[in-house]
Structure formats: C-alpha cells, structure tokens
Design a protein around this motif. Sequence first.
Motif, PDB file in Angstrom:
ATOM      1  N   UNK A  53       0.837  -1.206   0.000  1.00  0.00           N
ATOM      2  CA  UNK A  53       0.000   0.000   0.000  1.00  0.00           C
ATOM      3  C   UNK A  53       0.874   1.259   0.000  1.00  0.00           C
ATOM      4  N   UNK A  54       1.997   1.208   0.701  1.00  0.00           N
ATOM      5  CA  UNK A  54       2.915   2.359   0.705  1.00  0.00           C
ATOM      6  C   UNK A  54       3.564   2.520  -0.668  1.00  0.00           C
ATOM      7  N   UNK A  55       3.919   1.389  -1.284  1.00  0.00           N
ATOM      8  CA  UNK A  55       4.499   1.419  -2.626  1.00  0.00           C
ATOM      9  C   UNK A  55       3.506   2.031  -3.616  1.00  0.00           C
ATOM     10  N   UNK A  56       2.249   1.658  -3.455  1.00  0.00           N
ATOM     11  CA  UNK A  56       1.184   2.183  -4.317  1.00  0.00           C
ATOM     12  C   UNK A  56       1.071   3.705  -4.185  1.00  0.00           C
ATOM     13  N   UNK A  57       1.254   4.213  -2.973  1.00  0.00           N
ATOM     14  CA  UNK A  57       1.226   5.677  -2.788  1.00  0.00           C
ATOM     15  C   UNK A  57       2.371   6.337  -3.560  1.00  0.00           C
ATOM     16  N   UNK A  58       3.525   5.695  -3.544  1.00  0.00           N
ATOM     17  CA  UNK A  58       4.662   6.199  -4.324  1.00  0.00           C
ATOM     18  C   UNK A  58       4.321   6.228  -5.803  1.00  0.00           C
ATOM     19  N   UNK A  59       3.639   5.177  -6.252  1.00  0.00           N
ATOM     20  CA  UNK A  59       3.229   5.119  -7.666  1.00  0.00           C
ATOM     21  C   UNK A  59       2.247   6.229  -8.003  1.00  0.00           C
ATOM     22  N   UNK A  60       1.328   6.482  -7.079  1.00  0.00           N
ATOM     23  CA  UNK A  60       0.314   7.510  -7.337  1.00  0.00           C
ATOM     24  C   UNK A  60       0.896   8.915  -7.334  1.00  0.00           C
ATOM     25  N   UNK A  61       1.964   9.106  -6.567  1.00  0.00           N
ATOM     26  CA  UNK A  61       2.621  10.419  -6.529  1.00  0.00           C
ATOM     27  C   UNK A  61       3.381  10.693  -7.831  1.00  0.00           C
ATOM     28  N   UNK A  62       3.912   9.613  -8.429  1.00  0.00           N
ATOM     29  CA  UNK A  62       4.858   9.754  -9.556  1.00  0.00           C
ATOM     30  C   UNK A  62       4.315  10.611 -10.697  1.00  0.00           C
ATOM     31  N   UNK A  63       3.020  10.465 -10.988  1.00  0.00           N
ATOM     32  CA  UNK A  63       2.462  11.164 -12.159  1.00  0.00           C
ATOM     33  C   UNK A  63       2.511  12.686 -12.025  1.00  0.00           C
ATOM     34  N   UNK A  64       2.663  13.182 -10.799  1.00  0.00           N
ATOM     35  CA  UNK A  64       2.671  14.636 -10.602  1.00  0.00           C
ATOM     36  C   UNK A  64       4.077  15.240 -10.638  1.00  0.00           C
ATOM     37  N   UNK A  65       5.083  14.404 -10.831  1.00  0.00           N
ATOM     38  CA  UNK A  65       6.458  14.898 -10.675  1.00  0.00           C
ATOM     39  C   UNK A  65       7.040  15.508 -11.950  1.00  0.00           C
ATOM     40  N   UNK A  66       7.821  16.553 -11.753  1.00  0.00           N
ATOM     41  CA  UNK A  66       8.504  17.262 -12.838  1.00  0.00           C
ATOM     42  C   UNK A  66      10.005  17.270 -12.553  1.00  0.00           C
ATOM     43  N   UNK A  67      10.821  17.585 -13.573  1.00  0.00           N
ATOM     44  CA  UNK A  67      12.248  17.762 -13.315  1.00  0.00           C
ATOM     45  C   UNK A  67      12.464  18.804 -12.215  1.00  0.00           C
ATOM     46  N   UNK A  68      13.481  18.608 -11.438  1.00  0.00           N
ATOM     47  CA  UNK A  68      13.907  19.530 -10.368  1.00  0.00           C
ATOM     48  C   UNK A  68      13.084  19.430  -9.083  1.00  0.00           C
TER      49      UNK A  68
END
Length: 166
Positions: free
Chosen positions: A16-31
């Motif tokens: 479930x914690x790994x899944x949260x990491x996955x869900x965060x990923x789509x919002x990430x930009x360089x820097x």
Amino acid sequence: MSEPEQLKVVTDSAQATEMLGQRLARFLHPADVIAFYGDLGAGKTTFVRGLAAAIGAPEQVKSPTFVLMHIYQGRLPIYHFDAYRLKNAGDLYNIGAEDYIGTDGVACLEWSERVEEMLPADCLRVKIYYHTALGPNGRELIFEASQGRGLEIVEALKKQNDTGEN
Ligand code: ADP
Ligand code: MG
C-alpha cells in the motif's frame, strides 16, 4: 508564515505504501525535491520503489545507505540519496549532491532530518511514522509543503485522494 498544507494517509502494508509512491509519480517534474523523514524501517525506501516503478525505471531500488546515491532512469531520472551516514548538510554538499538536486530529475532524500539546510523551500516533505494501532504493518504518511512545487504536489495529491482515483 502560514501553516504548511498537509495530507495524511494511513497504510497497512508495504504494498500500500508502494502504491502511494506510484500515485505520486504522475505529478512529478524535473527539479522536484522529495524529502523523506522517519525511523529505520518506516518505509522510505519502499515508497521510492513504487515511485521509481511508476516513472518506468527498470533498475532495482535498494537503500543507498552505503553508496550515498542511486540513479534510476525512467521518464525522468531519479536521484535517490540516503543521508543516514552523513552528519550534516555540509557532508551532502561535499559529495556533490547539488549537481543533482533541483536539476534535470527528481531528487529523493532519505533521512532529511540530517540535511535540512540543503532542502529547497519548495520541497515536498514525506514524513512516515509507525502507526501501531493498525498492527506491525501500520504506517502513517504525512505529505507536507508550504510553497511552490511542493505545495502544488500536495494539492494534486489531495484532489486525487478526494476523488478516490488510483
Ligand atoms: P526505510 O527506508 O524507512 O528504512 P524500508 O522501506 O527499507 O524502510 O523498510 C520498510 C520495512 O517495513 C520493509 O521491510 C517493509 O516490508 C515493511 N513494512 C511493513 N508495513 C509497511 C508499510 N505499511 N509501509 C511500508 N513498509 C512496510
Ligand atoms: Mg531506506
């Protein structure tokens, strides 16, 4: 200064914690800079594993405790640091971390407590605590930011959380 914006989420398994990491990923930009806080075994590396998988990095995510940094190459590079063996922000500077933090990729820093002075004011903080009311696998994750990119990400996560999206 105003209170930081927060989102609290509870998980009851490493997946479930790994899944949260996955869900965060789509919002990430360089820097972007993600500063992790929490004790040994809280789940910081587990979270980064999910994040790296969603970024499309084929590399295996392991704790960078001894090598100080791993790089995972996906849609964006992820620079994964662990400050556990560092004394202070000066040590992080001495290993050349400023060539990676806030540049072309996403920087993830475990043990941010140790290197607070190296963190940009607009970083996203992820604080992971044991949540023993849920048993040995219970964790509480607090996503927190007060300005800039970090704040945008917390707001996006809150919106995603409200709509119950995956
Ligand atoms: P850290 O990097 O914070 O030291 P790790 O991610 O390396 O922590 O390890 C977390 C450990 O706790 C792993 O063995 C994982 O399987 C276990 N675990 C149990 N429940 C959870 C949970 N809810 N979230 C994250 N990890 C969990
Ligand atoms: Mg770790």
